[in-house]
Design a protein around this motif. Structure first.
Motif, short mmCIF file in Angstrom:
data_model
loop_
_atom_site.label_atom_id
_atom_site.label_comp_id
_atom_site.label_asym_id
_atom_site.label_seq_id
_atom_site.Cartn_x
_atom_site.Cartn_y
_atom_site.Cartn_z
N ALA A 1 -47.27 -59.09 -11.04
CA ALA A 1 -46.55 -59.01 -9.76
C ALA A 1 -47.09 -57.91 -8.86
CB ALA A 1 -45.04 -58.84 -9.98
N ARG A 2 -48.36 -57.58 -8.98
CA ARG A 2 -48.98 -56.56 -8.13
C ARG A 2 -49.69 -57.24 -6.96
NH1 ARG A 2 -52.39 -53.65 -12.76
NH2 ARG A 2 -52.97 -55.84 -12.89
N LEU A 3 -49.68 -56.54 -5.82
CA LEU A 3 -50.36 -57.02 -4.63
C LEU A 3 -51.44 -56.03 -4.23
CD1 LEU A 3 -47.23 -58.02 -2.55
CD2 LEU A 3 -48.80 -59.58 -3.69
N ALA A 4 -52.58 -56.54 -3.78
CA ALA A 4 -53.66 -55.68 -3.30
C ALA A 4 -53.60 -55.62 -1.78
CB ALA A 4 -55.00 -56.22 -3.76
N PHE A 5 -53.53 -54.40 -1.23
CA PHE A 5 -53.41 -54.23 0.21
C PHE A 5 -54.64 -53.58 0.83
CE2 PHE A 5 -48.94 -54.52 -1.05
CZ PHE A 5 -48.48 -55.43 -0.13
N GLY A 6 -55.78 -53.69 0.19
CA GLY A 6 -57.01 -53.10 0.72
C GLY A 6 -57.36 -53.61 2.11
N LYS A 7 -57.09 -54.89 2.39
CA LYS A 7 -57.37 -55.46 3.71
C LYS A 7 -56.57 -54.77 4.81
CE LYS A 7 -58.27 -60.17 2.11
NZ LYS A 7 -57.78 -61.55 2.14
N ALA A 8 -55.43 -54.19 4.43
CA ALA A 8 -54.56 -53.53 5.41
C ALA A 8 -54.87 -52.05 5.54
CB ALA A 8 -53.09 -53.73 5.00
N GLY A 9 -55.91 -51.58 4.85
CA GLY A 9 -56.31 -50.19 4.97
C GLY A 9 -55.74 -49.26 3.92
N VAL A 10 -55.02 -49.80 2.95
CA VAL A 10 -54.47 -48.97 1.89
C VAL A 10 -55.60 -48.55 0.95
CG1 VAL A 10 -52.88 -48.95 -0.07
CG2 VAL A 10 -52.24 -50.13 2.04
N ARG A 11 -55.59 -47.27 0.58
CA ARG A 11 -56.63 -46.73 -0.29
C ARG A 11 -56.03 -46.13 -1.55
NH1 ARG A 11 -59.10 -49.89 1.97
NH2 ARG A 11 -60.25 -49.57 3.86
N LYS A 12 -56.86 -45.88 -2.53
CA LYS A 12 -56.44 -45.31 -3.81
C LYS A 12 -55.59 -44.06 -3.57
CE LYS A 12 -58.40 -43.57 -8.16
NZ LYS A 12 -57.65 -42.38 -8.29
N ASP A 13 -54.50 -43.96 -4.28
CA ASP A 13 -53.57 -42.82 -4.26
C ASP A 13 -52.75 -42.69 -2.98
OD1 ASP A 13 -54.32 -42.08 -6.86
OD2 ASP A 13 -55.94 -40.81 -6.13
#
Length: 92
Positions: free
Chosen positions: A13-25
């Motif tokens: 149930a995890r979502l990846a938000f890298g496209k939205a500019g979210v970065r590690k930590d």
């Protein structure tokens, strides 16, 4: 809001938000409404011991002034403060 694309939850149930500019930590407050919309609000966490500076405008201004003076080389050597150190304090 600006659409950023579509994401799919993985098996955990995890979502990846890298496209939205979210970065590690990066940290976010999460809010939901009755329609199932999710709002992520960027956060910055600070140690509790530093909260005093953010809550006290006078202390914050004095700290800023001291940092500016230090950066400008306006220092006064007061010698060692070793005699005031509590070497037995295990709370730190």
């Amino acid at each position: 809001f600006v659409p950023q694309g579509e994401v799919v939850a993985d098996e955990r149930a995890r979502l990846a938000f890298g496209k939205a500019g979210v970065r590690k930590d990066d940290r976010y407050a999460v809010a939901t409404n009755d329609q199932g919309e999710i709002l992520l609000t960027p956060l910055v966490s600070i140690p509790k011991r530093e909260l005093f500076i953010w809550e006290n405008q006078i202390a914050r201004e004095e700290l800023g002034r001291g940092l500016a003076e230090s950066a400008a080389g306006q220092l006064e050597d007061l010698g060692s403060f070793a005699e005031f150190a509590d070497l037995d304090n295990e709370d730190d």
